[in-house]
Structure formats: structure tokens, C-alpha cells
Design an enzyme around this catalytic site. Structure first.
Site: not given
Ligand code: OSB
Ligand code: MG
Length: 374
Positions: A167, A197, A169, A269, A195, A245, A297, A220, A136
Site C-alpha cells: 500500500k 488519508n 501512501k 480498524k 491510501d 477508512d 493498522g 483508500e 503500508s
Molecule cells: O490510514 O491506514 C492509515 C497509520 C497510522 C494512521 C493511519 C494509517 C496508518 C497506516 C499504517 O497506513 C498502518 C499500519 O501498518 O499499522
Molecule cells: Mg488509511
């Protein structure tokens, strides 16, 4: 198997990140991790709580998780012994707090499996001995920084290290251009996904449809956590598959999302859904519906990483997970580091998590300890 618990240590550790990790919900420079150690006459079990310092990714945060564990969750465990498979039901009267619950259940499961001599992978039903790894990549200040010119922790380096999937962000203002730049530099064969979020609304649908040109594996969580219906509407507009997610906090949520058509892929997760047993139920449900899942993760140390890698080895985890090597986030982990080989991580085979914190390393980063007798 019932395990008699003598007490539980709640320990906080400070884990500086190799580089700031920026998402649409904030910037992380260091992880303040709650480590749970379950002590029994026959051995110890470990887990980490995924809750972050502030309630931005979800409503949980690390101080709150420790408080609910201390006041409600730990005292609810029966004094005469408990089976890990019963922990979820015992904690059910307390609503929410999935990350705190997950940490407790996982630590109990770890000690139980160590006593039984069985690994997490074997217990959960892993079908492979190694898993392909994705990475990520946080939001950057510029495209050169995202690629390689400035930052040592950029896409170029990860591709060179062998990650099989990238991935990115994204957020409004950092979406189409970074995707275009990565596609132009690394070509169409690179497995690429994004992603958000929860950074967009349905008003952005036509803008997000511009991502369709880049042949992404998935987008995502484009919309808000509780926008299940809106995600179903967006799915009818986008060609890029939608993966959820934040919206999926249980197997029931997964069932609702699948039947609504809110997603065609699920990021599992374990912490977000209350533990590895609920994570496995989501895997089973999704697999029966032909919905691919992958393991997300939460910037885990080696303790959480070990369990995630075991889960990612289940047969329905058909897409690479955010199961990066330890050095993606930490110069020094509290366990022996997970190191990629040919883009994969080996599933631990030892009893329980198959790894544990190295006492000296753990003590060095410890900021607080609390003992709760049972
Ligand atoms: O949205 O997947 C997510 C990290 C912290 C909180 C949310 C996310 C993430 C990551 C990193 O995208 C995932 C990782 O490499 O542990
Ligand atoms: Mg995510």
C-alpha cells in the site's frame, strides 16, 4: 461472565520507529503509546490505545484519550463486575472517543478471555490460523528512495520479505508517478493499493482517474472524513474501487456508506470504530452485503497487533491487511515480535491476546504510569 476489576493502570511508553513514517497528515518518528492494564483478582488484561500524539488522522490524541479514560470512561465501569460485551453500552452516553473506548473494552475482554481460557481469534470467530500480510509504505522524498536505492525501508525490501500486498501512501504531488514506478519495477501481478488519508477533494476526480490505468486493488479514503456523499459521486467516476477508512467510525456509518455507494470495500480498524465487537459487527454487515473488508493498522505494538491478527482471520476479511511484522515499525517490540512466514502471520492461539508485554522491555520504554482504583 462478569469480571471484578480492582483497578486500571494507564502507562505511557515511547517507541521509536525504525524509520520516519510520512503520510499526507504528517510525519511520525516515534510512537507515544498509551497502554492499558486491567487488574483483577484472577489476572490481568492488556490493550493499547491507537490514538496518536496529535489529532491529525482523527480528532483523538493520546493525552486526550488518557484524560477521558481517567475522568469519564473508567469511572463509569460498575464496581461489582462487568462483562466485556457490556462495556460498549456502558460507555455509550459519552460521545466519540472511540480509540479510548476501544482500549478499555479490549483490556477487559483480554482478561475475561484469559480467565475463560479462550483466544481472541476463537471468541471473535476466526476461520483461519494464519493471515496474509500487507505493508503500508510512507510518502518518500524521491522515487529511488521509494524503490530501493537509498532507503532500507522501501518497497524492494518489503517485496523481498514476502509481503503479499503493498500500500502506497499518496498525496497531491506524490500519486501517479510513484504508482507508475512501482508497477514498472514489480509488474502487474503485485497486489497494489493506495491510501490518500483524505488529501483530495472532488475537484481532483479527473486526476485520480489516471490511477485507473494501474489496476489497483483500491484507493483508500481519497476525500475528507465526512465526505460520504462526495465519495459516492467519486465512485461513479473512478474505475478503481473506493475503500473507506477515516469515514467509517461505526457499523451505522458502514451501513450508510454501503447504501449510498460511497465505497465497495471497507478498512476495519477496531480502534477507530470503538473496539473489536463493533469491528465484528461491521464485518458481519459488510459480509452480508458482499462488501470485502480488511484489517487496518495504527502502527501497533505487539499488544494491538495480536488482536488485529485475530480479527483479520474472520471469513469476511478477504483482502490482506496492514498486519505487518513487528520489525516493520520497531527494532524491539514490547512483546515477542510477530515475524512473517511466507507472507503470513500466525493467529495467536493462547488465552486472550495470546501474548503479553515482557516486563523488562515494557519498563525500559515506560515514560509515565498512573493507577486508577475502581
Ligand atoms: O490510514 O491506514 C492509515 C497509520 C497510522 C494512521 C493511519 C494509517 C496508518 C497506516 C499504517 O497506513 C498502518 C499500519 O501498518 O499499522
Ligand atoms: Mg488509511
Amino acid at each position: 461472565m462478569k469480571i471484578k476489576i480492582s483497578g486500571i493502570e494507564l502507562r505511557r511508553i515511547a517507541m521509536p520507529l525504525v524509520a520516519p513514517f510520512r503520510t499526507s497528515f504528517g510525519v511520525e518518528t516515534s510512537r507515544d503509546v498509551l497502554v492499558v492494564r486491567v487488574v483483577t483478582p484472577d489476572g490481568e488484561g492488556w490493550a493499547e490505545c491507537a490514538a496518536m500524539s496529535e489529532p491529525r488522522y482523527c480528532s483523538e490524541y493520546v493525552d486526550g484519550a488518557q484524560d477521558v479514560l481517567r475522568k469519564f470512561l473508567i469511572p463509569a465501569l460498575p464496581k461489582d463486575g462487568v462483562d466485556a460485551a457490556a462495556v460498549g453500552r456502558i460507555l455509550e452516553p459519552f460521545t466519540g472517543h472511540h480509540m479510548a473506548k476501544s482500549a478499555l473494552e479490549t483490556a477487559v475482554l483480554d482478561v475475561q478471555l484469559r480467565v475463560a481460557g479462550e483466544s481472541f481469534g476463537s471468541y471473535l470467530g476466526a476461520s483461519r490460523d494464519r493471515v496474509p500480510c500487507g505493508v503500508s509504505v510512507g510518502i518518500m522524498n524521491s522515487l529511488p528512495e521509494l524503490l530501493d536505492a537509498v532507503d532500507r525501508y522501501a518497497v524492494d525490501r518489503y517485496v523481498a520479505e514476502g509481503y503479499v500486498r503493498i500500500k502506497l501512501k499518496i498525496e497531491p504531488g506524490w500519486d501517479i508517478e510513484p504508482v507508475r514506478a512501482v508497477r514498472e519495477r514489480f509488474g502487474d501481478d503485485l497486489l497494489l493499493q493506495v491510501d490518500a488519508n483524505a488529501a483530495y477533494t472532488l475537484v481532483d476526480a479527473q486526476h485520480l482517474a489516471k490511477l485507473d490505468a494501474f489496476d489497483l486493488l483500491l484507493i483508500e479514503q481519497p476525500l475528507a472524513n465526512d465526505d460520504m456523499v462526495q465519495h459516492a459521486q467519486l465512485a461513479r467516476i473512478l474505475r478503481t474501487p473506493i475503500c473507506l477508512d477515516e469515514s467509517i467510525e461505526s457499523a451505522a456509518d458502514a451501513a450508510a456508506a454501503i447504501s449510498l455507494g460511497a465505497c465497495s470495500i471497507i478498512n476495519v480498524k477496531p480502534a477507530r470504530v470503538g473496539g473489536y465487537l463493533e469491528a465484528r459487527r461491521i464485518h458481519d454487515l459488510a459480509r452480508a452485503h458482499g462488501i470485502p473488508v480488511w484489517c487496518g493498522g495504527m502502527l501497533e505494538t505487539g499488544i494491538g497487533r495480536a488482536a488485529n491478527v485475530a480479527l483479520a482471520a474472520l471469513p469476511g476479511f478477504t483482502l490482506p491487511g496492514d498486519t505487518s511484522g513487528s520489525h516493520r515499525y520497531f527494532v524491539t517490540d514490547i512483546t515477542p515480535p510477530f515475524v512473517l512466514s511466507d507472507g503470513h502471520l500466525d493467529v495467536p492461539t493462547g488465552p486472550g491476546l495470546g501474548t503479553e508485554p515482557l516486563t523488562e522491555l515494557l519498563d525500559e520504554v515506560t515514560t509515565a504510569r498512573e493507577w486508577i482504583a475502581l
